[in-house]
Write an enzyme that holds these catalytic residues in place. Structure first.
Site, PDB file in Angstrom:
ATOM      1  N   ARG A  74     -24.869   0.667 -21.403  1.00 20.53           N
ATOM      2  CA  ARG A  74     -24.208   1.722 -20.637  1.00 20.53           C
ATOM      3  C   ARG A  74     -23.966   1.291 -19.185  1.00 20.53           C
ATOM      4  O   ARG A  74     -23.088   1.801 -18.512  1.00 20.53           O
ATOM      5  CB  ARG A  74     -25.122   2.957 -20.646  1.00 20.53           C
ATOM      6  CG  ARG A  74     -24.390   4.277 -20.565  1.00 20.53           C
ATOM      7  CD  ARG A  74     -25.311   5.377 -20.103  1.00 20.53           C
ATOM      8  NE  ARG A  74     -26.483   5.581 -20.914  1.00 20.53           N
ATOM      9  CZ  ARG A  74     -26.594   6.502 -21.875  1.00 20.53           C
ATOM     10  NH1 ARG A  74     -25.592   7.270 -22.150  1.00 20.53           N
ATOM     11  NH2 ARG A  74     -27.722   6.644 -22.536  1.00 20.53           N
ATOM     12  N   VAL A 112     -16.717   8.580 -22.191  1.00 18.33           N
ATOM     13  CA  VAL A 112     -17.359   7.786 -23.250  1.00 18.33           C
ATOM     14  C   VAL A 112     -18.744   7.272 -22.839  1.00 18.33           C
ATOM     15  O   VAL A 112     -19.104   7.298 -21.685  1.00 18.33           O
ATOM     16  CB  VAL A 112     -16.455   6.615 -23.729  1.00 18.33           C
ATOM     17  CG1 VAL A 112     -15.157   7.130 -24.302  1.00 18.33           C
ATOM     18  CG2 VAL A 112     -16.165   5.651 -22.607  1.00 18.33           C
ATOM     19  N   GLU A 113     -19.493   6.840 -23.841  1.00 22.62           N
ATOM     20  CA  GLU A 113     -20.871   6.339 -23.682  1.00 22.62           C
ATOM     21  C   GLU A 113     -21.747   7.345 -22.946  1.00 22.62           C
ATOM     22  O   GLU A 113     -22.475   7.004 -22.008  1.00 22.62           O
ATOM     23  CB  GLU A 113     -20.887   4.958 -22.997  1.00 22.62           C
ATOM     24  CG  GLU A 113     -20.250   3.894 -23.891  1.00 22.62           C
ATOM     25  CD  GLU A 113     -20.617   2.472 -23.551  1.00 22.62           C
ATOM     26  OE1 GLU A 113     -21.237   2.260 -22.499  1.00 22.62           O
ATOM     27  OE2 GLU A 113     -20.267   1.584 -24.336  1.00 22.62           O
ATOM     28  N   GLY A 114     -21.664   8.596 -23.342  1.00 25.43           N
ATOM     29  CA  GLY A 114     -22.442   9.665 -22.698  1.00 25.43           C
ATOM     30  C   GLY A 114     -21.553  10.355 -21.688  1.00 25.43           C
ATOM     31  O   GLY A 114     -21.395   9.858 -20.564  1.00 25.43           O
ATOM     32  N   LEU A 164     -18.514   0.493 -18.662  1.00 29.76           N
ATOM     33  CA  LEU A 164     -17.773   1.486 -17.880  1.00 29.76           C
ATOM     34  C   LEU A 164     -17.952   1.297 -16.383  1.00 29.76           C
ATOM     35  O   LEU A 164     -16.971   1.382 -15.626  1.00 29.76           O
ATOM     36  CB  LEU A 164     -18.145   2.892 -18.358  1.00 29.76           C
ATOM     37  CG  LEU A 164     -17.766   3.014 -19.837  1.00 29.76           C
ATOM     38  CD1 LEU A 164     -18.435   4.169 -20.498  1.00 29.76           C
ATOM     39  CD2 LEU A 164     -16.268   3.079 -20.008  1.00 29.76           C
TER      40      LEU A 164
END
Ligand SMILES: Cc1cc2nc3c(=O)[nH]c(=O)nc-3n(C[C@H](O)[C@H](O)[C@H](O)COP(=O)(O)OP(=O)(O)OC[C@H]3O[C@@H](n4cnc5c(N)ncnc54)[C@H](O)[C@@H]3O)c2cc1C
Length: 823
Positions: A378, A500-502, A382
């Site tokens: 994470r 995205v990704e949380g 991003l």
């Protein structure tokens, strides 16, 4: 010595012991000695005798364990057990995933700055540097983002081939499998550089290198799976995707309804034990072109063919695209950023058990695998994408603000523009610092779950502000899309990184403090575990040890918070230099954070999980402390260039102001008003003294960005700046340099015009007249003409023929229209 002096001495000694977090035994010995001294000086007066009785009773209860456990611990344990937050298996696995790094020190209220400054700086190896300067540079040169996003909605075939040939899909795969085996920082640098050119291309490169088949195989795969898949993934022969999200399970992915049943079935003509799968996934990046699908599903074993569990749990497997029953290929269209992304369904797809990642031993461990991988990952994809964008925007917007003139002056000279420009510079600095800091910890083998949440959330949010500010400064130039618009697509795609990704709201409200409290607090998680022990005696012993250490920690935090607030933290030993006060402020707020987070947990107990607004603000405080640390480390690692100090000062002062506001907001909304009333003067004994960064930083930072300074160069290092004939950053740099050369000549002409010595209606006519009247030389005339041409190239926007923008021709539109009418 009067009774008052003796009491003060006693309090002072207790304060010093608490400040230094002394152990109970040290407290007992030190205070006993002090009482002996007081007794010798005073004799056995009534006051001294009462002090001895009180002191002896307390120390006896605290030091004699059977009494302590019976009189104190047993009651606390009862309350604790009745108020413990309930946690599902998936929640427990999510919270336990990954490791704790610097954020743990900040959480505990007493950060060791020397330790932080000694952490190795993020650096590229020779080989990684060669890759950046070779294939990454070439790829950036090949990118024409308008062609990709507008004409093709895909990368051109030669770019796909180049990515595969050059090993872009195997950055994290070890060399023995044909990959690059790059560090987390190198991986991040690659994404940073590409994303500044095209988010579509950077997303395409990012996915095979982030949470997905390669990473999961590396950690959990069987030797057979690794040997088969990793070389094929590294060479790009296999294109992977990872399918977790379903229509009903987004943020709460663990509630997916995709399932597999363990059963007998036929595979390659033989009857084998396998899984019959059904799924419906969406938003899956690279799915439309993937050759192998990483799939997360819930596994059930109703006939107990694997073991005695019916609900085996979330499981991950690899499924070749051409398996019977797999449906894949349709595309979503994510905000004009057409990287390959789409849904996939599977209907009664039968797979052998050994397609489970890690084989059947890993059945049911899928959620833990995903959480572990996400704990580090994470922090890379991003944040790096956002940093790539901010670097380009800082570089371009600074120059643009000098090139673009309105009211006869560069717009960068207006205070109204200086303000967003300063934010762009500062937030770019913070983002880069945070990304470098977190990836350097991953380089050391960490999987910093909480820090990666902090960096993912804040870097993408700051990136969104930078994008907005850059758009505003560019005005219409940023709005009209076309090959010459270097901002529009980045602006459009900003919400992708946020989601995205949380998704960010969830990350802020639930993850950062929620997981932080469990993982970074020195006692809470262990206390919870101790309170759940089934053996009563063991439970009491363990819990008692922990809770009394926790008391000492709490008392210490009260003393430290108050003392540091009162002294402005000047008593804290920190690295010396121009930034030393920022280290001290961070120590002060770290202590206050440790106190307030404990107070929140005591007051709200298990319900703190649902008090998302309080939890989010606590998370913000921890996050800003992490960002300040990253900024101070970045400044140090980059060689403490004093020219960069305005960026460092603005960054730190911005964070401290935000920290102060969050403390204030938490105290205002604290459910226990009495607790808030007591806590406020401890945290702010001299009031709330931090203000927003001063306006003068705006001017200083704008000056750093609107000229080709070394600070601007450092800030934007890692972006693609080469002049390949198709790079707006090179054009803008050219215009900036030429404009600066022309500025004094243009000023001369302006003055001469005011004096009536130069005539003409347009700037060009005045220039012509100036050279004719020999006010300027021919060389100076050329400089101005070149600057003008370069400026015009930059401020130009695209326009299109009336039919050029429509996706369908007029004939096709009419055909569709009539077809609909006749239906
Ligand atoms: C372009 C793109 C690419 C993607 N790639 C992949 C991929 O390759 N593989 C894959 O499996 N998935 C992928 N995803 C899915 C992505 O991870 C999800 O979109 C994300 O998890 C959020 O789910 P959702 O969109 O359904 O939003 P929802 O879960 O519906 O959330 C909506 C909002 O509610 C908020 N929210 C939810 N719960 C809480 C809470 N408890 N407290 C506060 N706020 C909350 C969220 O923060 C969000 O703001 C991709 C998505 C997109 C858009």
């Amino acid at each position: 010595m009067t009774a008052l002096t003796a009491s003060l001495l006693f309090i002072l000694a207790a304060g010093i012991l608490a400040y230094h977090r002394a152990k109970l035994i040290i407290w007992t010995i030190a205070l006993t000695l002090l009482l002996i001294i007081i007794t010798r000086m005073h004799g056995l007066t009534a006051g001294v005798i009462i002090s001895w009785i009180l002191f002896a009773s307390v120390t006896l209860i605290l030091n004699y364990l059977p009494w302590r456990r019976r009189l104190i611990t047993s009651h606390i344990l009862k309350i604790f057990r009745s108020d413990m937050p309930m946690m599902s298996k998936t929640e427990r696995e999510a919270i336990s995933a990954g490791t704790v790094t610097w954020e743990g020190d900040l959480f505990r209220g007493n950060p060791d700055w020397k330790k932080m400054m000694n952490l190795p700086a993020a650096k590229l190896t020779e080989e990684e540097l060669a890759f950046m300067d070779g294939p990454v540079e070439t790829l950036c040169g090949m990118i024409n983002d308008w062609d990709i996003t507008h004409n093709r909605a895909d990368l051109p075939p030669e770019m796909w081939a180049f990515l595969k040939e050059q090993g872009f899909f195997g950055l994290i795969i070890p060399k023995r499998y044909g990959g690059k085996e790059f560090s987390a920082y190198a991986h991040s640098q690659v994404i940073t550089k590409i994303s500044g050119r095209s988010i579509t291309v950077s997303s395409t490169v990012a996915v095979p290198n982030s949470l997905g088949p390669a990473e999961l195989l590396l950690e959990y795969g069987t030797e057979e799976q690794k040997n088969y898949y990793l070389p094929r993934l590294a060479s790009g022969e296999e294109v992977p995707c990872f399918a977790l999200t379903s229509p009903d399970a987004g943020s709460d992915a663990s509630s997916m309804t995709d399932y597999g049943i363990v059963c007998w079935g036929e595979y390659q003509g033989a009857k084998i034990l396998g899984i019959r799968l059904n799924w419906n996934k969406r938003y899956i990046t690279l799915a439309p072109i993937a050759t192998v699908i990483g799939l997360a599903f819930k596994l059930y074993d109703p006939d107990h063919l694997l073991g005695d569990k019916t609900d085996v749990g979330i499981t991950c497997s690899l499924i070749p695209r051409n398996t019977a029953g797999v449906k894949i290929g349709r595309r979503h269209f994510p905000l004009n950023t057409p990287f390959q992304n789409g849904p996939t369904q599977g209907k009664d797809v039968f797979i052998p058990l050994d397609w489970i990642i890690g084989g059947k031993e890993q059945a049911g461990n899928g959620w833990r695998m995903l959480m572990e991988s996400l704990a580090g990952g994470r922090a890379i994809t991003l944040p790096s994408t956002a940093v790539g964008g901010t670097k380009v925007l800082a570089y371009a917007t600074g120059a643009y603000a000098r090139i673009r003139r309105q009211f006869h002056v560069p717009i960068g000279n207006f205070e109204g523009i200086e303000e967003p420009l300063a934010r762009i510079g500062t937030f770019t600095y913070i983002c880069d610092a945070a990304r470098s800091f977190v990836t350097s910890s991953i380089n050391l083998g960490e999987k910093p779950a909480v820090a990666s949440g902090i960096v993912k959330y804040h870097v993408t949010e700051l990136g969104r502000i930078v994008t907005r500010d850059a758009m505003d400064i560019h005005g219409g130039k940023a709005i009209c899309l076309g090959p010459n618009n270097y901002l529009g697509r980045g602006y459009e795609s900003t919400p992708i990184g946020i989601t995205v990704e949380g998704a960010n709201i969830l990350t802020r409200n639930l993850i950062i403090f929620g997981q932080g409290a469990m993982r970074c607090h020195p006692y809470i998680f262990n206390e919870l575990k101790a309170a759940q022990l089934s053996n009563e005696k063991e439970r009491m012993i363990k819990f008692d040890q922990l809770i009394f250490k926790h008391f000492g920690y709490g008392i210490s935090n009260i003393v430290r918070t108050f003392t540091l607030g009162l002294t402005g933290a000047r008593i804290v030993l920190v690295p010396r230099g121009k930034t030393s006060r920022y280290f001290q402020y961070a120590s002060r707020f770290s202590a206050a954070f440790a106190l307030l987070s404990d107070a929140a947990m005591i007051v709200m107990g298990g319900s703190l999980k649902r008090k998302e607004s309080i939890s989010a603000r606590l998370g913000d405080i921890l996050s800003y402390l992490y960002l300040v640390s990253a900024v101070l480390k970045h400044y140090h690692d980059q060689g403490r260039n004093v020219d960069d100090l305005p960026l460092v000062r603005y960054s730190c002062e911005h964070c401290f102001f935000e920290i102060q506001q969050r403390f204030d907001e938490i105290l205002r909304n604290f459910p226990s008003r009495i607790a808030a009333f007591i806590l406020r003067p401890i945290i702010f004994p001299l009031g709330m003294r931090f203000a927003r960064p001063k306006d003068r930083y705006n001017r200083k930072i704008s000056q750093l960005l609107t000229s080709p300074t070394s600070t601007r160069q450092r800030l934007c290092t890692g972006a693609y700046l080469s002049d390949n004939g198709n790079n707006p950053l090179a054009d803008i740099q050219d215009a900036l340099v030429k404009s600066i050369m022309a500025e004094p000549i243009e000023k001369m002409i302006r003055t001469a015009t005011q004096d009536g010595d130069v005539a003409g209606y347009t700037p060009q006519e005045k220039l012509q007249h100036a050279v004719e009247t020999k006010l300027i030389t021919v060389d100076q005339y050329d400089i101005c003409m070149q600057a003008d041409a370069a400026r015009r190239k930059v401020i130009a926007v695209d326009d299109f023929a009336p039919d050029e923008l429509a996706r369908l021709s007029t004939g096709e539109i009419n055909k569709n229209h009539y077809a609909q009418q006749s239906e």
